[in-house]
Design an enzyme around this catalytic site. Structure first.
Site, PDB file in Angstrom:
ATOM      1  N   GLU A   1       6.682   6.412   3.254  1.00 36.77           N
ATOM      2  CA  GLU A   1       5.304   5.691   2.522  1.00 36.77           C
ATOM      3  C   GLU A   1       5.068   6.279   1.544  1.00 36.77           C
ATOM      4  OE1 GLU A   1       6.588   2.665   2.329  1.00 36.77           O
ATOM      5  OE2 GLU A   1       6.458   1.913   4.370  1.00 36.77           O
TER       6      GLU A   1
ATOM      7  N   ASP B   1       9.203  -0.223  -2.330  1.00 37.03           N
ATOM      8  CA  ASP B   1       8.434   0.506  -2.653  1.00 37.03           C
ATOM      9  C   ASP B   1       8.743   1.937  -3.225  1.00 37.03           C
ATOM     10  OD1 ASP B   1       8.272   1.261   0.148  1.00 37.03           O
ATOM     11  OD2 ASP B   1       6.432   1.043   0.309  1.00 37.03           O
TER      12      ASP B   1
ATOM     13  N   HIS C   1      10.509   4.581  -0.881  1.00 38.21           N
ATOM     14  CA  HIS C   1      10.325   4.794   0.287  1.00 38.21           C
ATOM     15  C   HIS C   1      11.361   4.819   0.718  1.00 38.21           C
ATOM     16  CE1 HIS C   1      10.315   1.014   3.205  1.00 38.21           C
ATOM     17  NE2 HIS C   1      11.617   1.358   3.698  1.00 38.21           N
TER      18      HIS C   1
ATOM     19  N   ASP D   1      14.921   8.259  10.640  1.00 38.68           N
ATOM     20  CA  ASP D   1      13.786   6.785  11.574  1.00 38.68           C
ATOM     21  C   ASP D   1      14.362   6.209  12.421  1.00 38.68           C
ATOM     22  OD1 ASP D   1      15.581   5.230  10.048  1.00 38.68           O
ATOM     23  OD2 ASP D   1      13.013   5.489   8.428  1.00 38.68           O
TER      24      ASP D   1
END
Ligand code: GLP
Length: 259
Positions: free
Chosen positions: A141, A134, A136, A65
């Site tokens: 996400e 979280d 990811h 990413d």
């Protein structure tokens, strides 16, 4: 899915073993590189093995990413981070490492180009992964399609807060948008090796390994993959219901069976 619970230095050596095995099988293996703090010990270990003779000269690599809008060469741009943490310490040619182009004028075209480049390289052999608090992976996400491909995403406030430490503690300095390999893209890699350490990762690791497969915890898509190694320290394993079983399985693993 194989889950190994051990000290961080053992985990780093195991992840490096998976990379080394791929390179020894095929010197032109395609590696998937992750950023964040979790893989740093793995890169240290690869640098050590390189100093002892392991060559990456024919290998190729893809980043997961990239932030959108950081100027090329920005110290926290993932391309720069990988140059610093990986390329500069191995003999992996810089030109053999690709990442999504977060400064492209046409971001959608940059995402399509990136998918094409991965496919043309024959896909990723070993993908190193971290996990966000979280749940990811890369920058997928919660709510990400489990079949998603490389695309633009908006970071959650929690991820921007988590990553502010790389931007002088200033959440406003963390870009809102990123380009990220999708969960479908990541799932196409042949071997996924995820590293997580620390108590703050325990809930995400629990959901990844033991939760229902759900876009709410994007890493849970790894349950659908045939070859996944999850490497966690005791703190990150703190919420695993099957921890005792995973420890027993690892202790009893047949010597002939590779990761
Ligand atoms: C970042 C990266 C992910 C990484 C995650 C966890 O936002 N995009 O690839 O796995 O967050 O980072 P860390 O390992 O520093 O906790």
């Amino acid at each position: 899915m194989e889950v190994v619970i051990d000290r961080p230095e053992v985990l780093a050596a195991l992840a490096a073993d998976a990379v080394e095995a791929a390179i020894r099988r095929a010197p032109d293996a395609v590696l998937g590189l992750a950023t964040g703090s979790s893989p740093l010990a793995v890169y240290d270990e690869l640098a050590r093995r390189h100093a002892e003779g392991l060559s990456f000269a024919r290998a190729r690599a893809f980043l997961l990413d990239e932030y959108v809008g950081l100027p090329p060469g920005h110290p926290e741009g993932y391309r720069t981070v990988i140059e610093r943490d990986v390329v500069a310490r191995l003999d992996l040619p810089s030109a053999a490492v690709l990442g999504p182009d977060g400064s492209a004028e046409d971001l959608a075209a940059a995402c399509a180009d990136y998918e094409r480049a991965i496919a043309e390289a024959g896909g990723v052999d070993v993908q190193i992964l971290g996990i966000g608090t979280d749940g990811h992976v890369a920058f997928n996400e919660p709510g990400s399609s489990l079949a998603s491909r490389t695309r633009i995403k908006t970071l959650t406030e929690q991820t921007r807060r988590d990553n502010a430490r790389f931007f002088g503690g200033d959440i406003d300095a963390v870009p809102r948008h990123v380009l990220t390999q999708g969960l479908g893209t990541i799932s196409a890699a042949r071997h996924l090796v995820l590293v997580a350490t620390g108590r703050h990762k325990a809930e995400a690791v629990h959901q990844l390994v033991e939760g229902p497969v759900s876009a709410m915890w994007p890493a849970s898509v790894l349950q659908m993959h045939p070859h996944v190694t999850v490497l966690v320290d005791p703190a990150a394993a703190g919420r695993l219901q099957l921890a005792a079983y995973f420890r027993e399985t690892w202790a009893a693993k047949p010597a002939w069976q590779a990761l």
